[in-house]
Design an enzyme around this catalytic site. Structure first.
Site, PDB file in Angstrom:
ATOM      1  N   THR A 122       0.884  -1.088   0.141  1.00  0.00           N
ATOM      2  CA  THR A 122       0.055   0.131  -0.134  1.00  0.00           C
ATOM      3  C   THR A 122       0.559   1.533   0.146  1.00  0.00           C
ATOM      4  OG1 THR A 122      -1.219  -1.568   0.859  1.00  0.00           O
ATOM      5  CG2 THR A 122      -2.048   1.288   1.095  1.00  0.00           C
ATOM      6  N   HIS A 123       1.929   1.392  -0.683  1.00  0.00           N
ATOM      7  CA  HIS A 123       3.003   2.238  -1.384  1.00  0.00           C
ATOM      8  C   HIS A 123       2.440   2.886  -2.059  1.00  0.00           C
ATOM      9  CE1 HIS A 123       5.547  -0.376   1.988  1.00  0.00           C
ATOM     10  NE2 HIS A 123       4.556   0.470   2.149  1.00  0.00           N
ATOM     11  N   ASN A 124       1.386   3.826  -2.760  1.00  0.00           N
ATOM     12  CA  ASN A 124       0.993   4.336  -3.502  1.00  0.00           C
ATOM     13  C   ASN A 124       1.113   5.976  -3.446  1.00  0.00           C
ATOM     14  OD1 ASN A 124      -1.103   2.240  -2.853  1.00  0.00           O
ATOM     15  ND2 ASN A 124      -1.436   2.304  -4.522  1.00  0.00           N
TER      16      ASN A 124
END
Ligand SMILES: Cc1cc2nc3c(=O)[nH]c(=O)nc-3n(C[C@H](O)[C@H](O)[C@H](O)COP(=O)(O)OP(=O)(O)OC[C@H]3O[C@@H](n4cnc5c(N)ncnc54)[C@H](O)[C@@H]3O)c2cc1C
Ligand code: SF4
Length: 587
Positions: free
Chosen positions: A515-517
């Site tokens: 979850t590294h957007n």
């Protein structure tokens, strides 16, 4: 629909995650009347997350209980502009949170600073290899700040989140035991580093033999009882596993629920309003001043909240979407390369080699809290890329995440995918294997971007955010190089077997990756290529601050949250020390 108008506040902060909680705390501490609007439900960790239910892997990790409710709002996705984007109907590649505390409440605690190289990425690569060295279409750029500018704010974040680690560079002096490649830090970590696991020992020995410098990676799960900058007490981590995707029942994981919000709740000039979904930033008739926000409350009523300052802290996706829905900033057009909102969307690359032993056992139930042994020798300015043909890099780590038996059952290559042989292999290797993982950078490209979907809408009838994204050759080359290096380390550990994960040819939204957007509302020195200036202040609407991973012009290897938290401290300081004295553009 009639709109209810609320009493004005000095600052409205939208989102109560890592960014929103720190921004609200810092502004409220300055005496501002601060309102935080959060669309998720209220959480009281001491009642909502108790043992043994807190370790329910099926509920929290597999069924994503505390993540975004996609039936009300999701994103649509396609690999490239020739495709029709379709809505993401199940959480897969990434899992944004939706509750008080946000995604930050159940993060994995990997808390690393970016390298000085990362903030001046385009200048440094150009200086060393020439401007033609960048892959075609790469739009990664400098951030408009240097590592030295923001170092005090990394230090501040680390003392809020009680990060444990060992300095590798103290004021320019390389320190034994730490990461020698980190930027100069002004003082030691607030807490000691984690203890090394048996897996970490094996990895460190093999990496040292191959000429690398292993160190214990920093983690925001307490390595001792700790009282933080906001005078909140966090207990020592029990390393019980079930950490990432779960909320800690021990109060040992630094996150908005433990490290910030309890101090904020004590302030009379602070209010938290959960179940309020902000749909728009309102502006006056000039379009140059934000007048507040509009939200839909828990009963479906439309509410207008006036405010002198608006802070968007709604994660990469909604920071970008709210700007687009509000008509603030010029939307990015990939055909012309002009416009800024939605530009420079990037992600995180990753990979792993599993090692299997027949003669050694590791206890996977002891872990969590991001205990890891790492090397950073394949990252930043450290590697000479002249003959490698890629930009970017990775750190490599052996982490003990905990047992998570539903998700984590590695078996050697060639094992059948079900049946008696599979069961035998799971039983044999569940306790006799671990992964060496690659955590890599991801560049921004002209044709990877975010915009509003022309077809699909959310539960309020507003367009979904559309993601157009695919992996580029540069990232695949970088990963191939990293796989060669970690396979050498894996072999040096002398396992019975090892198995490398494959490099994805195309980006797929289905398996979880991270979850590294990043990006969509990036920071920079030039309004033609950035949405916010170096203080995270909108170039177009100076009383609007857009803070979070949305501001990253590209993504570095280290994992974003320490830098996201640092940017919150930095942006809050910009408001407190500059904007409040002279409201208007800070640059
Ligand atoms: C399982 C998992 C493990 C992770 N582990 C790590 C790790 O080890 N290291 C690392 O660096 N990073 C990690 N991350 C990433 C990290 O959680 C994020 O970088 C971080 O939470 C981002 O902070 P934020 O404040 O920008 O967003 P969030 O923490 O997501 O907060 C945003 C908040 O805004 C709210 N919101 C959104 N839209 C609206 C709206 N329209 N109106 C009102 N409220 C809204 C959301 O509900 C949410 O509460 C992990 C993420 C996950 C899911
Ligand atoms: S491993 Fe540590 S930080 Fe993670 S949930 Fe357990 S006690 Fe909390």
């Amino acid at each position: 629909m009639t709109t209810t108008k609320m009493k004005p506040v000095d600052a409205v902060v939208v989102g109560s995650g890592v960014v929103g909680s720190i921004m609200a705390m810092e502004l409220a501490s300055k005496g501002l009347k601060v309102l935080c609007l959060e669309r998720g439900r209220m959480i009281d960790p001491q009642h909502d997350f108790v043992m043994p239910y807190v370790n329910d892997e099926l509920k929290y990790d597999r069924h994503s209980d505390i993540f975004q409710n996609l039936s009300r709002e999701t994103i649509s996705f396609r690999n490239n502009a020739s495709q029709t984007a379709l809505p993401m109907r199940e959480l897969g590649s990434f899992k944004p949170g939706e509750m008080v505390g946000g995604t930050g409440a159940h993060w994995g605690c990997n808390a690393r600073r970016f390298l000085p190289h990362d903030f001046e990425f385009r200048s440094r690569i150009t200086e060393r290899y020439g401007s033609n060295f960048f892959p075609e279409g790469c739009t990664s750029q400098d951030w408009g700040v240097t590592f030295d500018d923001v170092e005090p704010y990394y230090d501040q974040f680390e003392h809020i989140y009680g990060v444990g680690g060992k300095a590798g560079n103290l004021n320019g002096e390389i320190q034994p035991g730490g990461n020698p490649h980190e930027g100069p830090r002004s003082r030691e970590y607030p807490n000691p580093a984690t203890r090394r696991t048996p897996q970490g020992e094996l990895f460190a020995k093999a990496a040292t033999e191959l000429g690398y410098t292993p160190f214990q990676g920093p983690a925001a799960a307490m390595t001792q009882d700790y009282t933080n900058l906001y005078k909140l007490m966090l207990g020592e981590c029990q390393r019980g596993g079930f950490c990432s995707s779960h909320v800690c029942s021990q109060g040992a994981k630094a996150n908005p629920l433990t490290a910030v919000l309890p101090a904020l709740y004590r302030k009379e000039n602070f209010e938290l309003r959960p179940l309020c979904n902000v749909i728009k930033v309102n502006t006056d008739s000039t379009g140059k001043k934000a007048t507040g926000v509009t939200y839909i409350d828990a009963r479906g009523r439309e509410v207008e909240q006036p405010a002198e300052i608006v802070v968007l802290a709604t994660y990469c996706f909604n920071n970008t979407r709210l700007l687009l829905l509000s008509g603030i900033g010029t939307p990015y057009d990939p055909q012309t390369g002009r416009g800024v909102v939605g530009r420079n969307y990037s992600y995180q690359t990753g990979g792993r080699v599993h090692v299997f032993f027949d003669d050694r056992e590791f206890n996977p139930f002891i872990g969590g809290g991001m205990v890891n042994t790492s090397i950073d020798d394949l990252n930043g300015d450290v590697i000479d890329r002249s003959n490698l043909g890629f930009v970017g890099g990775a750190y490599v780590a052996v982490s003990s995440f905990g047992a998570t038996p539903i998700k984590n059952k590695p078996v050697p290559a060639g094992t059948p995918r079900w049946g008696a042989e599979w069961k035998k292999a799971v039983a044999q290797y569940y306790r006799r294997s671990f992964a060496i993982s690659i955590h890599g950078s991801c560049q921004s490209y002209r044709h990877n971007y975010l915009d509003l979907d022309p077809t699909y809408k959310d539960a309020n009838g507003l367009p979904l955010l559309r993601m157009t994204f695919d992996w580029h050759e540069n990232e695949k080359k970088m990963l191939a190089f990293m796989y060669e290096r970690i396979t050498e380390i894996a072999k040096a550990m002398k396992p019975s077997k090892y198995a490398a994960h494959h490099i994805y040819k195309k980006y797929t939204i289905v398996p979880y990756q991270s979850t590294h957007n990043m990006g969509g509302a990036v920071m920079g020195a030039d309004p033609a290529t950035s949405v916010v200036n170096k203080y995270l202040q909108s170039w177009d609407v100076p009383n609007l601050f857009v803070v979070g991973g949305s501001a990253f012009p590209h993504n570095a290897a280290q994992g974003p949250t320490e830098t996201i938290g640092m940017l919150a401290c930095w942006a809050a300081d910009g408001i407190k020390e500059n904007y409040l004295q002279r409201p208007g553009p800070l640059v």
